[in-house]
Write a protein that holds these residues in place. Sequence first.
Motif, PDB file in Angstrom:
ATOM      1  N   LYS A 203       0.852  -1.191   0.000  1.00 56.02           N
ATOM      2  CA  LYS A 203       0.000   0.000   0.000  1.00 56.02           C
ATOM      3  C   LYS A 203       0.885   1.237   0.000  1.00 56.02           C
ATOM      4  N   ALA A 204       0.353   2.345  -0.502  1.00 53.10           N
ATOM      5  CA  ALA A 204       1.104   3.601  -0.485  1.00 53.10           C
ATOM      6  C   ALA A 204       0.147   4.778  -0.537  1.00 53.10           C
ATOM      7  N   GLU A 205       0.583   5.890   0.040  1.00 55.62           N
ATOM      8  CA  GLU A 205      -0.122   7.162  -0.099  1.00 55.62           C
ATOM      9  C   GLU A 205       0.923   8.266  -0.048  1.00 55.62           C
ATOM     10  N   THR A 206       1.098   8.948  -1.177  1.00 54.59           N
ATOM     11  CA  THR A 206       2.069  10.037  -1.255  1.00 54.59           C
ATOM     12  C   THR A 206       1.381  11.278  -1.809  1.00 54.59           C
ATOM     13  N   PHE A 207       1.995  12.434  -1.562  1.00 55.27           N
ATOM     14  CA  PHE A 207       1.351  13.699  -1.891  1.00 55.27           C
ATOM     15  C   PHE A 207       2.241  14.564  -2.773  1.00 55.27           C
ATOM     16  N   ALA A 208       1.587  15.392  -3.586  1.00 53.43           N
ATOM     17  CA  ALA A 208       2.308  16.289  -4.483  1.00 53.43           C
ATOM     18  C   ALA A 208       2.994  17.387  -3.681  1.00 53.43           C
ATOM     19  N   ASP A 209       4.079  17.887  -4.235  1.00 52.00           N
ATOM     20  CA  ASP A 209       4.841  18.958  -3.603  1.00 52.00           C
ATOM     21  C   ASP A 209       4.236  20.299  -4.016  1.00 52.00           C
ATOM     22  N   VAL A 210       3.610  20.994  -3.079  1.00 49.09           N
ATOM     23  CA  VAL A 210       2.989  22.290  -3.373  1.00 49.09           C
ATOM     24  C   VAL A 210       3.534  23.334  -2.404  1.00 49.09           C
ATOM     25  N   THR A 211       3.471  24.591  -2.816  1.00 49.38           N
ATOM     26  CA  THR A 211       4.004  25.674  -1.981  1.00 49.38           C
ATOM     27  C   THR A 211       2.977  26.208  -0.997  1.00 49.38           C
ATOM     28  N   SER A 212       1.697  25.968  -1.259  1.00 46.94           N
ATOM     29  CA  SER A 212       0.668  26.451  -0.346  1.00 46.94           C
ATOM     30  C   SER A 212      -0.570  25.579  -0.476  1.00 46.94           C
ATOM     31  N   GLY A 213      -1.436  25.667   0.524  1.00 45.81           N
ATOM     32  CA  GLY A 213      -2.679  24.919   0.482  1.00 45.81           C
ATOM     33  C   GLY A 213      -2.491  23.451   0.827  1.00 45.81           C
ATOM     34  N   LYS A 214      -3.571  22.716   0.719  1.00 47.01           N
ATOM     35  CA  LYS A 214      -3.565  21.289   1.027  1.00 47.01           C
ATOM     36  C   LYS A 214      -3.004  20.507  -0.152  1.00 47.01           C
ATOM     37  N   PRO A 215      -1.935  19.728   0.057  1.00 45.81           N
ATOM     38  CA  PRO A 215      -1.347  19.007  -1.078  1.00 45.81           C
ATOM     39  C   PRO A 215      -2.266  17.892  -1.568  1.00 45.81           C
ATOM     40  N   PRO A 216      -2.440  17.771  -2.882  1.00 46.59           N
ATOM     41  CA  PRO A 216      -3.247  16.673  -3.422  1.00 46.59           C
ATOM     42  C   PRO A 216      -2.439  15.379  -3.441  1.00 46.59           C
ATOM     43  N   ILE A 217      -3.125  14.277  -3.605  1.00 45.30           N
ATOM     44  CA  ILE A 217      -2.439  12.987  -3.702  1.00 45.30           C
ATOM     45  C   ILE A 217      -1.635  12.933  -4.998  1.00 45.30           C
ATOM     46  N   GLN A 218      -0.364  12.568  -4.879  1.00 48.55           N
ATOM     47  CA  GLN A 218       0.458  12.337  -6.067  1.00 48.55           C
ATOM     48  C   GLN A 218       0.180  10.942  -6.608  1.00 48.55           C
ATOM     49  N   TYR A 219       0.273   9.957  -5.720  1.00 47.35           N
ATOM     50  CA  TYR A 219      -0.190   8.622  -6.087  1.00 47.35           C
ATOM     51  C   TYR A 219      -0.559   7.853  -4.829  1.00 47.35           C
ATOM     52  N   ALA A 220      -1.468   6.916  -5.009  1.00 46.71           N
ATOM     53  CA  ALA A 220      -1.879   6.024  -3.930  1.00 46.71           C
ATOM     54  C   ALA A 220      -2.255   4.694  -4.562  1.00 46.71           C
ATOM     55  N   PHE A 221      -1.974   3.619  -3.860  1.00 45.82           N
ATOM     56  CA  PHE A 221      -2.390   2.308  -4.359  1.00 45.82           C
ATOM     57  C   PHE A 221      -2.518   1.337  -3.199  1.00 45.82           C
ATOM     58  N   GLU A 222      -3.250   0.246  -3.445  1.00 44.70           N
ATOM     59  CA  GLU A 222      -3.330  -0.829  -2.469  1.00 44.70           C
ATOM     60  C   GLU A 222      -3.573  -2.142  -3.187  1.00 44.70           C
ATOM     61  N   LEU A 223      -3.088  -3.216  -2.571  1.00 43.20           N
ATOM     62  CA  LEU A 223      -3.231  -4.555  -3.131  1.00 43.20           C
ATOM     63  C   LEU A 223      -4.673  -5.017  -2.964  1.00 43.20           C
ATOM     64  N   LYS A 224      -5.303  -5.362  -4.090  1.00 51.21           N
ATOM     65  CA  LYS A 224      -6.696  -5.818  -4.060  1.00 51.21           C
ATOM     66  C   LYS A 224      -6.802  -7.338  -3.981  1.00 51.21           C
ATOM     67  N   ALA A 225      -5.883  -8.032  -4.673  1.00 47.85           N
ATOM     68  CA  ALA A 225      -5.948  -9.497  -4.703  1.00 47.85           C
ATOM     69  C   ALA A 225      -4.617 -10.048  -5.174  1.00 47.85           C
ATOM     70  N   THR A 226      -4.348 -11.281  -4.800  1.00 51.89           N
ATOM     71  CA  THR A 226      -3.184 -12.000  -5.299  1.00 51.89           C
ATOM     72  C   THR A 226      -3.537 -13.474  -5.369  1.00 51.89           C
ATOM     73  N   GLY A 227      -2.878 -14.201  -6.264  1.00 54.20           N
ATOM     74  CA  GLY A 227      -3.214 -15.612  -6.399  1.00 54.20           C
ATOM     75  C   GLY A 227      -2.258 -16.342  -7.320  1.00 54.20           C
ATOM     76  N   ILE A 228      -2.544 -17.617  -7.524  1.00 56.52           N
ATOM     77  CA  ILE A 228      -1.735 -18.484  -8.374  1.00 56.52           C
ATOM     78  C   ILE A 228      -2.493 -18.738  -9.673  1.00 56.52           C
ATOM     79  N   GLY A 229      -1.755 -18.770 -10.784  1.00 53.79           N
ATOM     80  CA  GLY A 229      -2.369 -19.019 -12.080  1.00 53.79           C
ATOM     81  C   GLY A 229      -2.733 -17.726 -12.791  1.00 53.79           C
ATOM     82  N   GLN A 230      -2.998 -17.845 -14.087  1.00 52.91           N
ATOM     83  CA  GLN A 230      -3.327 -16.664 -14.885  1.00 52.91           C
ATOM     84  C   GLN A 230      -4.787 -16.291 -14.691  1.00 52.91           C
ATOM     85  N   PRO A 231      -5.056 -15.069 -14.249  1.00 52.03           N
ATOM     86  CA  PRO A 231      -6.448 -14.658 -14.035  1.00 52.03           C
ATOM     87  C   PRO A 231      -7.136 -14.399 -15.372  1.00 52.03           C
ATOM     88  N   PRO A 232      -8.435 -14.654 -15.461  1.00 50.36           N
ATOM     89  CA  PRO A 232      -9.155 -14.378 -16.716  1.00 50.36           C
ATOM     90  C   PRO A 232      -9.255 -12.881 -16.965  1.00 50.36           C
TER      91      PRO A 232
END
Length: 355
Positions: A203-232
């Motif tokens: 998982k990650a949550e990082t923010f954009a570099d801004v000089t003022s105000g509330k920084p917006p998200i630069q990128y965020a992600f999280e693992l939804k699923a993992t498994g064995i074999g090729q998913p359809p």
Amino acid sequence: MQMNRKKTVNKITVFFLITMLGVSALQVNQLIGMAFAQSENWYVGKGVKPDTHYTYEIKNADTNQGQPFTMTIYFKEYNETGKYWVAPTFVVDQGKVINGTLYLSDLDLTALGTSPIPPEMTQYRSAYATTLTWLSAFVSKPGQSLSSPSWGKIAAIGGSEIRPSGSAKVTTPAGTFDTTAISYHKGVDNHIYVNKDMPYPVKAETFADVTSGKPPIQYAFELKATGIGQPPIPASQVQIPVPPLNIQTPRGTYNVQLLWEPVEIKAGNDTQFGAIFTDDKNNIVDRVTYGYKVMDGNRTVIDEFKNQRATEGIGQFTYKFDTQGEKYLQITLETATGENLGMFVESATFLLLVQ
């Protein structure tokens, strides 16, 4: 005399054996230490195995105005000659499915330029590079220790140190994981959570570099699923956008909310649109002038209108689409609170479906 000589030889032999044993023990301890250090090292790609897959939900400020999409990566096999993983990959973005194959470097899972992907997948390969494998700039194979005091500094003016900052138990739709938080501070705290046995951060949550105000998200992600074999690969499904839609402008300074009626947009009929402008604290922005562009599914401009007024932060306009299909509506602030925005482009682009 003979006995004294034997005693001397025996003493020398014992001393030599003790010395050799000491050296051997030191070497063994060094080897054990090296092995332990290697085992606690992490790098992007550690623990990857053939015939496994990972699905992530990703938000990236530079892709689709920060709107979320999912990416599933299947590690099919390892190419010994080229030293890369062959990874069939598909993206699902607002119901649309795009698939191709990524060649992922054995060093840090970088997507190689020779990867056979269609043009429409290029922006998602770029998003992959700046999200899931962002840490590869600091921890390519053989990696760095998860207890190291520092992994280096981020490449920005006044860039702060990036380092492991402690353990954290992280829960995502894929499960609960023991992780190490990799953190840096640039205006606000940014965190990327690494499990020592998984090839990508959980998982990650990082923010954009801004000089003022509330920084917006630069990128965020999280693992939804993992498994064995090729998913359809799922079939594409048409998702009809419904109001209201909210998008933050790239610098995070303003939010644009788009409404329209009737909800079902019909070709050849008038559609009434409303645009509400707020700041990063969700306060209405008054004395706004704005423009809007209407584009087709390939983002070719069909119509463009400028100097539209939203005196109290709410703009209204009517538009008639001539043809069916996907359209884009881009709204750009020209002035806010009566002041020109100058070199900054504050815009939001919305996907619409005309029936």
